[in-house]
Write an enzyme that holds these catalytic residues in place. Structure first.
Site, PDB file in Angstrom:
ATOM      1  N   GLU A  38       2.965   8.078  13.034  1.00  0.00           N
ATOM      2  CA  GLU A  38       2.420   7.505  11.812  1.00  0.00           C
ATOM      3  C   GLU A  38       2.394   5.991  11.948  1.00  0.00           C
ATOM      4  O   GLU A  38       3.327   5.379  12.467  1.00  0.00           O
ATOM      5  CB  GLU A  38       3.254   7.902  10.594  1.00  0.00           C
ATOM      6  CG  GLU A  38       3.201   9.377  10.271  1.00  0.00           C
ATOM      7  CD  GLU A  38       4.079  10.231  11.177  1.00  0.00           C
ATOM      8  OE1 GLU A  38       5.101   9.719  11.682  1.00  0.00           O
ATOM      9  OE2 GLU A  38       3.729  11.400  11.397  1.00  0.00           O
ATOM     10  N   GLU A  81      -2.272 -18.057  -2.492  1.00  0.00           N
ATOM     11  CA  GLU A  81      -0.906 -17.578  -2.732  1.00  0.00           C
ATOM     12  C   GLU A  81       0.040 -18.713  -3.103  1.00  0.00           C
ATOM     13  O   GLU A  81       0.913 -18.544  -3.946  1.00  0.00           O
ATOM     14  CB  GLU A  81      -0.381 -16.819  -1.509  1.00  0.00           C
ATOM     15  CG  GLU A  81      -1.044 -15.472  -1.298  1.00  0.00           C
ATOM     16  CD  GLU A  81      -0.745 -14.457  -2.388  1.00  0.00           C
ATOM     17  OE1 GLU A  81       0.250 -14.611  -3.141  1.00  0.00           O
ATOM     18  OE2 GLU A  81      -1.524 -13.496  -2.497  1.00  0.00           O
ATOM     19  N   GLU A 114       1.838 -18.192  -6.678  1.00  0.00           N
ATOM     20  CA  GLU A 114       3.271 -17.923  -6.712  1.00  0.00           C
ATOM     21  C   GLU A 114       4.123 -19.118  -7.095  1.00  0.00           C
ATOM     22  O   GLU A 114       5.217 -18.942  -7.619  1.00  0.00           O
ATOM     23  CB  GLU A 114       3.730 -17.361  -5.363  1.00  0.00           C
ATOM     24  CG  GLU A 114       3.161 -15.973  -5.118  1.00  0.00           C
ATOM     25  CD  GLU A 114       3.804 -15.259  -3.947  1.00  0.00           C
ATOM     26  OE1 GLU A 114       4.601 -15.876  -3.205  1.00  0.00           O
ATOM     27  OE2 GLU A 114       3.503 -14.070  -3.776  1.00  0.00           O
ATOM     28  N   GLY A 151       6.467  -1.801  15.456  1.00  0.00           N
ATOM     29  CA  GLY A 151       6.860  -0.446  15.825  1.00  0.00           C
ATOM     30  C   GLY A 151       6.172   0.621  15.003  1.00  0.00           C
ATOM     31  O   GLY A 151       6.024   1.758  15.448  1.00  0.00           O
ATOM     32  N   GLU A 203       1.683  -8.673 -12.516  1.00  0.00           N
ATOM     33  CA  GLU A 203       2.459  -8.002 -13.559  1.00  0.00           C
ATOM     34  C   GLU A 203       3.887  -7.670 -13.130  1.00  0.00           C
ATOM     35  O   GLU A 203       4.812  -7.771 -13.927  1.00  0.00           O
ATOM     36  CB  GLU A 203       1.730  -6.724 -13.994  1.00  0.00           C
ATOM     37  CG  GLU A 203       2.425  -5.950 -15.077  1.00  0.00           C
ATOM     38  CD  GLU A 203       2.565  -6.691 -16.405  1.00  0.00           C
ATOM     39  OE1 GLU A 203       3.530  -6.431 -17.140  1.00  0.00           O
ATOM     40  OE2 GLU A 203       1.701  -7.543 -16.696  1.00  0.00           O
TER      41      GLU A 203
END
Length: 187
Positions: free
Chosen positions: A43, A97, A101, A120, A144
């Site tokens: 995965e 950003e 932020e 990995g 939010e």
């Protein structure tokens, strides 16, 4: 040099199957060939990439965040960061950003380095920037679920936070330590 030209780096992925599509990433099952020749399935978190920004004030203080992270149930010391939007250039994302932020802007955004966060299992490439001449612009524009406090940190306090192990966020550690290494006085 292309991947095919590097020894041991041939693309051993066979096919992909999407397992999950989330708001900011996806998870694919990838067929790979192991060293023994066996076909295996692994995965992979497919991520569009992200940025991390080191905002430096003219007086040498670093604009840092105290960010509540629900995934680890802790409040962490962090640098501003965020995910690239589709088609967005890393420098544009870094400027966005920084403002969202922290409420700050920068006189100059300078690329520092790019690195994989967790190769990995994840494709996320993080682009680090230094925001030189950081200055307040206005209010934060937080999402939010973001719980973020801005704090100005002196170089001496930054040394203390690093020495005590108080900074545990990987992207923040990599960016701070790389920046300090590259800008350290000659010995």
């Amino acid at each position: 040099m292309d991947r095919e030209d590097r020894p041991g780096e041939a693309d051993d992925r066979r096919d992909r199957r999407r397992l999950l599509t989330a708001r900011k990433f996806a998870v694919d099952a990838v067929r790979v060939t192991g060293r023994s020749g066996a076909e295996l399935e692994r995965e992979v978190v497919v991520h569009p990439g992200a940025v991390v920004v080191l905002p430096l004030r003219e007086d040498g203080r670093v604009v840092m965040l105290r960010s509540r992270r629900f995934a680890v149930d802790e409040t962490l010391w962090e640098l501003p960061a965020g995910t690239l939007e589709p088609g967005e250039a890393p420098a544009s994302c870094a400027a966005r950003e920084l403002q969202e932020e922290t409420g700050y802007t920068a006189a100059r955004l300078e690329p520092l380095h790019a690195f994989f966060t967790t190769p990995g299992f994840c494709s996320e490439r993080m682009h680090a920037f230094v925001a030189a001449g950081a200055r307040p612009l206005g209010r934060q524009a937080l999402g939010e679920t973001e719980r973020v406090e801005v704090e100005l940190v002196s170089p001496a306090r930054l040394d203390e936070l690093l020495a005590r192990g108080d900074i545990v966020d990987g992207k923040t550690l990599v960016t701070l330590l790389l920046w300090r290494h590259l800008h350290a006085p000659a010995r």
